[in-house]
Design an enzyme around this catalytic site. Structure first.
Site: not given
Ligand code: NAD
Ligand code: TYD
Length: 342
Positions: A11, A59, A82, A84, A99, A124-126, A149, A153, A189, A248, A275
């Site tokens: 993406f 790869d 990644a 993701s 990966t 990522t912010d995660e 995940y 990261k 989402l 959401n 979550h």
């Protein structure tokens, strides 16, 4: 400049490849992607014969392949590759560790040996974990990943950090919030809600639907990565976000309203384990140090994104049916490069 972009059939990577090729008339992009279920060559449609774009099917965990690609005179590496999707990492994290962690290391080491001028790790912010109802992540916020995940990261971020600290390796880490826009795989989402709404299917929201994410259009993310690639300082972390928080449930309502579909399509389903309640990114450092700012308002970006999925029914259908998986053979079969030809 010759850029190695990994994950360039996904993406954000495919949007970035298009962004770079159209913005810089003299830049060359080497695009290395494994074409997992999330890698889709239809995301790169029109670039098959582009003189400054070369696609390598492979790869990032393959040291020989990475070494050979880097020997082609790469100036900078931008690592988007990644696994993701959080939900998949909850089911099985092994590909994520391979990966996202081993793959990142497998890019770092030969990049260091080849004296790459710049290495951008797209994080990522995660990695910061979850927030309460107020406040936002800054670059000095503690790393506290909650999903497998996010943990992988974060592990890659720490490796990148150590390469800068130990070897003076010119690496930078970017941490962006949730992206939306064209070519996003509809397990995430936004495209899931849009494509389900278009098909008249239910819109599944986890738990109470009130989980909050901070949304940024993929083009604004690409512009930020571009800015950091050229003007960022080695060893730094830059948060990227558009200060556009939304629950959401609110997003589902906006999509349904735009498409003239009933809110009865919204279905609350079993929650995701662990979550994260809320993410919010403070991008002040990037704005102040490098003068970047987002340009696409959420409402305009959302409408354009809805329109894109509506007008690209064939892309959606190929992704949903799996037909995109044969695109490589159709478009690249004759030109497939083997390792010995590199
Ligand atoms: P994506 O899943 O759409 O694309 C990932 C791409 O990486 C795919 O093309 C896939 O084939 C490729 N890939 C996977 N494993 C590989 C391997 N071993 N070798 C080579 N290629 C491999 O992901 P995305 O949403 O475009 O995310 C890109 C990057 O941006 C990721 O690193 C992700 O962590 C980060 N990020 C994403 C978001 C978001 O909202 N999507 C937000 C912040 C950061
Ligand atoms: P997602 O797109 O998977 O991104 P991330 O978890 O990496 O932020 O999910 C975004 C938000 O949407 C998150 O709060 C989980 C929620 N969600 C749903 O409610 N239903 C769904 O079907 C999916 C895929 C996500």
């Amino acid at each position: 400049m010759r850029l190695l972009v990994t994950g360039g059939a996904g993406f954000i990577g495919s949007n970035f490849v298009r962004y770079v090729l159209s913005r810089y008339a003299d830049y060359e992009v080497l695009n290395l992607d494994k074409l997992t279920y999330a890698g889709n060559l239809e995301n790169l449609e029109g670039l098959e014969n582009h003189p400054r774009h070369t696609f390598f099917h492979g790869d990032i965990c393959d040291p020989d392949l990475v070494g050979d690609v880097l020997k082609r005179g790469v100036d900078a590496v931008v690592n988007f590759a990644a696994e993701s999707h959080v939900d998949r990492s909850i089911l099985d994290a092994s590909d994520f560790a391979r990966t996202n962690v081993v793959g990142a290391l497998n890019l770092l080491e030969p990049s260091r040996k080849n004296r790459i001028l710049r290495f951008l790790q797209i994080s990522t912010d995660e990695v910061y974990g979850s927030l309460g109802p107020t406040g936002a992540f800054v670059e000095s916020s503690p790393i506290a990943p909650n999903s497998p995940y996010a943990a992988t990261k974060a592990a890659a971020d720490l490796l990148v950090r150590s390469y800068h600290h130990t070897y003076g390796f010119p690496a930078i880490i970017t941490r962006c919030s949730n992206n939306y826009g064209p070519y996003q795989f509809p397990e995430k989402l936004m495209p899931l809600l849009i494509t389900n709404a278009l098909a008249g299917l239910s819109l599944p929201l986890y738990g109470d639907g009130l989980y909050v994410r901070d949304w940024i259009h993929v083009q604004d993310h690409c512009a930020a990565v571009d800015r950091i690639l050229h003007h960022g300082k080695s060893g730094e972390v830059y948060n990227i976000g558009a200060r556009q928080e939304m629950a959401n449930l609110e997003i589902a309502r906006l999509i349904l309203k735009s498409l003239g579909k009933p809110e009865s399509l919204i279905t609350l389903v079993k929650d995701r384990p662990g979550h994260d309640r809320r993410y919010a990114i403070d991008p002040s450092k990037l704005k102040q140090a490098l003068g970047w700012k987002p340009r696409i308002s959420f409402h305009m970006g959302l409408q354009e994104t809805i329109d894109w999925y509506r007008h690209n029914a064939a892309w959606v259908e190929h992704v949903r049916s799996g037909a995109y998986l044969s695109y490589y053979d159709r478009m690249y079969g004759q030109r497939q490069k083997t390792l010995s030809e590199l």
